[in-house]
Motif scaffolding. Structure first.
Motif, short mmCIF file in Angstrom:
data_model
loop_
_atom_site.label_atom_id
_atom_site.label_comp_id
_atom_site.label_asym_id
_atom_site.label_seq_id
_atom_site.Cartn_x
_atom_site.Cartn_y
_atom_site.Cartn_z
N ALA A 1 24.09 5.49 7.32
CA ALA A 1 25.51 5.59 7.65
C ALA A 1 26.36 5.37 6.40
CB ALA A 1 25.86 4.59 8.73
N LYS A 2 25.93 4.40 5.60
CA LYS A 2 26.66 4.09 4.37
C LYS A 2 26.70 5.30 3.45
CE LYS A 2 26.71 -0.37 2.03
NZ LYS A 2 25.76 -1.39 1.60
N MET A 3 25.54 5.96 3.35
CA MET A 3 25.46 7.15 2.49
C MET A 3 26.40 8.24 2.99
SD MET A 3 22.53 6.94 0.43
CE MET A 3 21.82 8.57 0.50
N MET A 4 26.59 8.26 4.30
CA MET A 4 27.45 9.28 4.89
C MET A 4 28.92 8.85 4.86
SD MET A 4 25.12 11.44 6.15
CE MET A 4 25.85 12.32 7.52
N GLY A 5 29.16 7.69 4.30
CA GLY A 5 30.53 7.20 4.21
C GLY A 5 31.08 6.69 5.52
N GLN A 6 30.18 6.33 6.47
CA GLN A 6 30.68 5.81 7.74
C GLN A 6 30.68 4.28 7.72
OE1 GLN A 6 27.80 7.39 10.43
NE2 GLN A 6 28.63 9.47 10.34
N SER A 7 31.72 3.68 8.25
CA SER A 7 31.74 2.22 8.25
C SER A 7 31.09 1.67 9.53
CB SER A 7 33.16 1.70 8.12
OG SER A 7 33.94 2.25 9.16
N VAL A 8 31.08 2.45 10.59
CA VAL A 8 30.40 2.03 11.82
C VAL A 8 29.27 3.02 12.09
CG1 VAL A 8 30.70 1.51 14.27
CG2 VAL A 8 32.63 1.29 12.71
N VAL A 9 28.11 2.48 12.49
CA VAL A 9 26.98 3.38 12.74
C VAL A 9 27.11 3.99 14.14
CG1 VAL A 9 24.50 3.59 12.78
CG2 VAL A 9 25.57 1.84 11.36
N THR A 10 27.15 5.29 14.20
CA THR A 10 27.25 5.95 15.51
C THR A 10 25.85 6.31 16.00
OG1 THR A 10 27.33 8.12 14.51
CG2 THR A 10 29.44 7.01 14.83
N MET A 11 25.77 6.65 17.28
CA MET A 11 24.49 7.05 17.85
C MET A 11 23.93 8.29 17.17
SD MET A 11 22.75 5.40 19.92
CE MET A 11 21.69 6.53 20.77
N ASP A 12 24.81 9.24 16.88
CA ASP A 12 24.35 10.47 16.23
C ASP A 12 23.70 10.16 14.88
OD1 ASP A 12 25.12 12.01 18.28
OD2 ASP A 12 27.03 12.66 17.39
N THR A 13 24.35 9.30 14.13
CA THR A 13 23.80 8.93 12.82
C THR A 13 22.45 8.24 13.01
OG1 THR A 13 26.05 8.50 12.17
CG2 THR A 13 24.34 7.77 10.67
N ALA A 14 22.39 7.36 13.99
CA ALA A 14 21.14 6.62 14.22
C ALA A 14 20.01 7.60 14.55
CB ALA A 14 21.32 5.62 15.36
N ARG A 15 20.29 8.55 15.44
CA ARG A 15 19.25 9.52 15.83
C ARG A 15 18.80 10.32 14.62
NH1 ARG A 15 22.33 10.81 20.36
NH2 ARG A 15 21.67 9.59 22.17
N GLU A 16 19.78 10.73 13.84
CA GLU A 16 19.49 11.53 12.66
C GLU A 16 18.63 10.72 11.66
OE1 GLU A 16 20.15 14.65 12.41
OE2 GLU A 16 19.43 14.85 10.33
N ALA A 17 19.03 9.49 11.45
CA ALA A 17 18.33 8.65 10.46
C ALA A 17 16.90 8.36 10.89
CB ALA A 17 19.09 7.33 10.27
N LEU A 18 16.68 8.31 12.20
CA LEU A 18 15.35 7.92 12.67
C LEU A 18 14.50 9.10 13.14
CD1 LEU A 18 16.34 4.67 14.57
CD2 LEU A 18 15.51 4.90 12.24
N LYS A 19 15.04 10.28 12.91
CA LYS A 19 14.37 11.50 13.37
C LYS A 19 12.90 11.58 12.93
CE LYS A 19 15.77 15.30 11.56
NZ LYS A 19 16.80 16.18 10.99
N ASP A 20 12.69 11.41 11.64
CA ASP A 20 11.32 11.53 11.12
C ASP A 20 10.42 10.46 11.70
OD1 ASP A 20 12.50 13.41 9.66
OD2 ASP A 20 12.51 12.25 7.79
N ILE A 21 10.95 9.25 11.75
CA ILE A 21 10.13 8.14 12.25
C ILE A 21 9.78 8.36 13.71
CG2 ILE A 21 10.05 5.65 12.68
CD1 ILE A 21 11.87 5.26 10.33
N ALA A 22 10.76 8.81 14.49
CA ALA A 22 10.52 9.04 15.91
C ALA A 22 9.41 10.08 16.08
CB ALA A 22 11.79 9.49 16.60
N ALA A 23 9.46 11.13 15.28
CA ALA A 23 8.44 12.18 15.36
C ALA A 23 7.08 11.62 15.00
CB ALA A 23 8.81 13.33 14.44
N GLN A 24 7.06 10.80 13.95
CA GLN A 24 5.79 10.20 13.51
C GLN A 24 5.20 9.33 14.60
OE1 GLN A 24 6.14 7.59 10.15
NE2 GLN A 24 6.30 9.36 8.79
N ASN A 25 6.09 8.51 15.21
CA ASN A 25 5.61 7.60 16.25
C ASN A 25 5.01 8.37 17.42
OD1 ASN A 25 6.24 5.38 14.89
ND2 ASN A 25 8.02 4.81 16.10
N ALA A 26 5.63 9.51 17.73
CA ALA A 26 5.14 10.28 18.87
C ALA A 26 3.75 10.82 18.57
CB ALA A 26 6.10 11.42 19.16
N GLU A 27 3.49 11.05 17.29
CA GLU A 27 2.20 11.62 16.93
C GLU A 27 1.09 10.58 16.84
OE1 GLU A 27 2.53 13.87 13.33
OE2 GLU A 27 3.91 15.24 14.33
#
Ligand code: ADP
Ligand code: MG
Length: 459
Positions: A338-364
Motif C-alpha cells: 500500500a505504501k508503494m502505491m502511495g496509499q495511507s490506508v490499506v484497502t481490501m483491493d490492495t490487500a488482495r492484490e498484494a497477496l495474490k501470489d501467496i494465495a495462489a501458492q497456498n492453494a497449490e
C-alpha cells in the motif's frame, strides 16, 4: 543463504557479527582489528542499525573516525539490510567503582559472554503476546516461571509447531526476569549456538586455551534453551547438556526449553535426557483460533502503527491458519504494498492484490486438509465421517490411510496429526505402521495409496 530475519533477528545478531568480522578483517590492519574491532560487543539491533559497545569514550571516537566505514561496509556485505552502526560506551570499570561491593560480580561480565540478558528482544514480552484458548495454559505456565524462577515447574518444556510463538515466550520470560530480578544471570541460547560453542571450546582446549563455556552455562540462574530438537543424534551435545541440566536442576535453577515437537518425538535422544525433560511441566502451544489470529494481527498493526481496516485483518487471519509468523509476514507485505502505491490506508483491493501470489501458492501446496479431502473423495466418504468417531471397518481403514499419507507427505509432528483426528500420537504411529505393513501384503491397497499420492501431486 540462510534467512537471518523471520522475526528472530535477535538470535542471529551474533552470527551476522561474526561473519561481518571476517569481512572487516580483510580491510583493516591486524593490530587495528585486534585492538578496536574484535573487542566490540554486540548490544542490540535497531531496525537497520547494529549497536556495538566499546569500553571507553576515546575508543569510541577513534572507531567512529577511522573504522566506522569499514565496519558498516563489512556488515552490509554479509547482510544487505544492515546499513549503519551505532557505537556506545559500556564502561564496566566505572560501574564497578560506583556500585556496592557485593554486586561487582553481576556487573563485570566476561567479554565473550555473547548471550547476555541484553539480547532479549524488547518486542517479545508478555504484553505483546496475545492469549487465547490455544495458548492460555502455556502462557500461564511461562508467567509463573518468570515470576518465581526455579520454584514452580522445572523444567518448563514448551512445544508446538513452527511460528506459533515459542521463541516469543522464551524472550518474554527472559525480559520479565531481567527486569524484576536484574541480579539473576539469565542465559538464552538456541541449542545450535550451544553446539557451536561446545565444538569451539573443545578445539580451544586441545590448543591449551582456557575456555569458559562450562562456566557460562553451569553458572546460570536461569537457562533458556530454544529449538532443543536440533540436539537429535548429537551425542556429545546431549552428554554436555545432560550434565549442565543436572547441575542446574540440583541447585534449583530454572530451566526453560522450547521444542517443535513433544518429548516423545525427539528421537533419537538419550533416555536419561528424555526422562529429565519430562520432570517439570510439558506445555503445548496450539494453533490459534480465528479470534486469536485476528487479535494478534490487530495488536501487531497497533504496535507498528499500521493503518489497516478490520476487513483486511479478517482477510489475512482467514487465509493463514497454522503459522503466526507467516500471517504477520502477510500483514507486513500488504502494508508495504500500500505504501508503494502511495496509499495511507490499506484497502481490501490492495490487500488482495498484494497477496495474490501467496494465495495462489497456498492453494497449490499440499496440506493435511487436502490429503483428507483426497482420501474422502477416493473412498466416497464424507469428511465428517473420516474425522468422526465411527469405527466401521471402511471408515477406520480410510482414517488410517489419511494419517499414513499425512505422515508420509508432510513433515508434521505426530501429535499435531493426532489432534486433527482427535486422537493421540500413539494412534498415528500405529496407523502408520499398520498401513505400511498392510501395503507389503496387499497389492491393491498399495496401488490405491500410490494413486492418491499421484492425485495429490498432480494438482
Ligand atoms: P516459534 O519460535 O514458535 O517458531 P516465534 O516465537 O518466532 O515462533 O513467533 C513467530 C512470530 O509470531 C513472532 O513475531 C511472534 O511475535 C508472533 N506471535 C506468535 N504467537 C503470537 C501471539 N499469541 N501473540 C502475538 N504474537 C505472536
Ligand atoms: Mg523459534
Amino acid at each position: 543463504m540462510e534467512n537471518y530475519y523471520q522475526g528472530e533477528n535477535h538470535l542471529n545478531i551474533n552470527k551476522i557479527w561474526q561473519e561481518a568480522l571476517e569481512e572487516i578483517a580483510k580491510s583493516v590492519s591486524i593490530v587495528s582489528f585486534d585492538v578496536w574491532i574484535k573487542t566490540l560487543e554486540v548490544v542490540d539491533l535497531k531496525d537497520n542499525t547494529l549497536v556495538l559497545a566499546t569500553s571507553s569514550n576515546s575508543g569510541r571516537q577513534t572507531i567512529l573516525k577511522n573504522y566506522k566505514d569499514f565496519i558498516v561496509a563489512g556488515l552490509n556485505k554479509v547482510h544487505g539490510a544492515l546499513s549503519d552502526v551505532e557505537i556506545i560506551v559500556q564502561n564496566d570499570e566505572e560501574q564497578e567503582i560506583s556500585e556496592p561491593k557485593e554486586t561487582e560480580k553481576t556487573i563485570s561480565r566476561p567479554s565473550n559472554q555473547i548471550l547476555s540478558s541484553s539480547v532479549f528482544n524488547p518486542k517479545y514480552t508478555f504484553d505483546t503476546f496475545v492469549v487465547g484458548p490455544s495458548n492460555q495454559f502455556v502462557v500461564a505456565a511461562a508467567k509463573s516461571v518468570a515470576e518465581n524462577p526455579g520454584a514452580s515447574f522445572n523444567p518448563l518444556f514448551i512445544y508446538g509447531g513452527v511460528g506459533l510463538g515459542k521463541t516469543h515466550l522464551l524472550h518474554a520470560i527472559g525480559n520479565q526476569i531481567t527486569e524484576n530480578k536484574p541480579k539473576l544471570k539469565v542465559v538464552y541460547v538456541p541449542i545450535e549456538t550451544f553446539t557451536n560453542e561446545l565444538v569451539e571450546s573443545i578445539q580451544n582446549s586441545k590448543k591449551g586455551a582456557n575456555t569458559d563455556f562450562r562456566a557460562k552455562y553451569r553458572k546460570a540462574d536461569v537457562l533458556i534453551i530454544d529449538d532443543i530438537q536440533f540436539i537429535i543424534g548429537k551425542n556429545a551435545v546431549q552428554e554436555e547438556f545432560f550434565h549442565t541440566f543436572n547441575e542446574l536442576h540440583e541447585k534449583g535453577k530454572q530451566i526453560v526449553i522450547a521444542s517443535d515437537r513433544p518429548i516423545s518425538e525427539i528421537n533419537p535422544l538419550e533416555e536419561r535426557l528424555k526422562t529429565r525433560l519430562g520432570w517439570g511441566l510439558p506445555a503445548d502451544i496450539g494453533y490459534p483460533e480465528l479470534e486469536t489470529r485476528i487479535a494478534i494481527l490487530s495488536k501487531k498493526a497497533y504496535l507498528e502503527r499500521y493503518n489497516v481496516s478490520r476487513d483486511v485483518i479478517h482477510y489475512i487471519a482467514e487465509s493463514v491458519t497454522t503459522n503466526v509468523r507467516e500471517m504477520e509476514g502477510m500483514l507486513t507485505r500488504v502494508v508495504f504494498y500500500a505504501k508503494m502505491m502511495g496509499q495511507s490506508v490499506v484497502t481490501m483491493d490492495t490487500a488482495r492484490e498484494a497477496l495474490k501470489d501467496i494465495a495462489a501458492q497456498n492453494a497449490e501446496t499440499i496440506d493435511a486438509g487436502r490429503i483428507i479431502d483426497c482420501v474422502c473423495k477416493f473412498y466416497g466418504l464424507k469428511k465428517e465421517e473420516l474425522l468422526g468417531r465411527k469405527r466401521t471397518k471402511d471408515i477406520a481403514l480410510a482414517r488410517q490411510i489419511a494419517m499414513y499419507l499425512i505422515t508420509e507427505i508432510l513433515s508434521m509432528p505426530q501429535e499435531a496429526i493426532g489432534r486433527i483426528f482427535n486422537k493421540d500420537h500413539s494412534t498415528v504411529i500405529y496407523a502408520k505402521k499398520q498401513i505400511a505393513d498392510e501395503c507389503k501384503k496387499n497389492r491393491k491397497l498399495a496401488v490405491e495409496i500410490n494413486d492418491m499420492k499421484q492425485m495429490l501431486k498432480g494438482k
